[in-house]
Enzyme design. Sequence first.
Site, PDB file in Angstrom:
ATOM      1  N   GLY A  70       0.932  -1.342   0.104  1.00  8.77           N
ATOM      2  CA  GLY A  70       0.099   0.129   0.099  1.00  8.77           C
ATOM      3  C   GLY A  70       0.847   1.267  -0.176  1.00  8.77           C
ATOM      4  N   GLY A 127      -0.012  -5.217   0.898  1.00  8.91           N
ATOM      5  CA  GLY A 127      -1.382  -5.153   0.151  1.00  8.91           C
ATOM      6  C   GLY A 127      -1.450  -5.927  -1.249  1.00  8.91           C
ATOM      7  N   GLU A 150       5.203  -6.166   7.546  1.00  9.00           N
ATOM      8  CA  GLU A 150       4.453  -5.282   8.136  1.00  9.00           C
ATOM      9  C   GLU A 150       5.195  -5.110   9.814  1.00  9.00           C
ATOM     10  OE1 GLU A 150       1.579  -6.085   5.109  1.00  9.00           O
ATOM     11  OE2 GLU A 150       2.951  -7.377   6.483  1.00  9.00           O
ATOM     12  N   ASP A 158      -2.136  -7.365   7.418  1.00  8.26           N
ATOM     13  CA  ASP A 158      -3.451  -7.184   7.380  1.00  8.26           C
ATOM     14  C   ASP A 158      -3.837  -7.575   6.141  1.00  8.26           C
ATOM     15  OD1 ASP A 158      -1.975  -5.251   5.749  1.00  8.26           O
ATOM     16  OD2 ASP A 158      -3.486  -3.388   6.034  1.00  8.26           O
TER      17      ASP A 158
END
Length: 352
Positions: A70, A127, A150, A158
């Site tokens: 992301g 992402g 992450e 996520d």
Amino acid sequence: MPADTDSPAVVTTVTGRAGVITLNRPRSINALDHEMVQSMDATLVAWADDDAIDVVVVRGAGDRGLCAGGDIVAIHRDANALAGAGDEAAAASDSAAFWRDEYVMNARIGEYPKPYVALMDGIVMGGGVGVCGHANTRIVTERTRLAMPEVGIGLVPDVGGTWLLSHVADELGTYAALTTTHLRGGDVMALGLADHFVPSEDLDALVDALADRPLDDVLTEFAQTPPDSEVAGGRDWIKTVFAADTVAQILENCIATATPEGFATAEAIEGKSPAALAATLSALRAAANDGSLRESLVREYRSSLRCLQHPDLAEGIRAQVIDKDRKPAWKTGPVDADAFTAPLPDHLELKL
């Protein structure tokens, strides 16, 4: 494949019976922003009910990878402003709006009613894993480098990452989450995170073939035996070391192996955010008992909002992406791992 950087960030084309979605920000390795997520999801919705399309293909422009994750520079702005601000303020942020739409798309991918072919060539991180990992047809190549990085920036995996990694056998998923190791094509196959191995030089021909041939026939022609997995080769020691209930115990177990692999693994983990490590291990253990991807996504939305309020996220992005000094000054002290995934007020929860 070449890409025109002046063209839209998400390019859609239809050739015969195949719809192709190309993430088209090659200079940033096709990192996702909010507009890209909304565009891609709208296309998936439209094509799901389009009788003219039998198969959907997702790929990345350029030669570096499908998707590097992301747009964390935008997230950094919110993290700087929202440290300690509370759930209400975090949920009203641009980052929260991005995550809500992204996780809705991840859930849609996991339940897509048509063949969804993800070409996981080159770099696939964060992402990007959400775009590919829940697909019903996942293809890796000799160039694949998949990771969930992450914890290295103070965030909990996520985009359904805790769901995926918690269901990998023998704690190999836990290992991948806490070390952020890059998984090659053979590793991704061995961990059950991909379905087919195809040489990168054959991907264009594979996509062309899908225009007028059934997916199974095309895969039979192009899929090859994947290379051996170095990560899976450590299965015996990893499944013992990473079965512990705390990060501290995992680190002790690594050192107790008295092996170069154990020492290197401990060093890799020790460089990550202590708060994110603790919250990630807790989230992985919870996700292993979830009944669906949707349950894990709801929990991940909670942890993303809580990370947005924790100083490690702003500091981790600063060190890794903004200043690139690779020397984060993590917040020290005891961490309540369960607080990262505690329920939000009902009106703030992710609704899937």
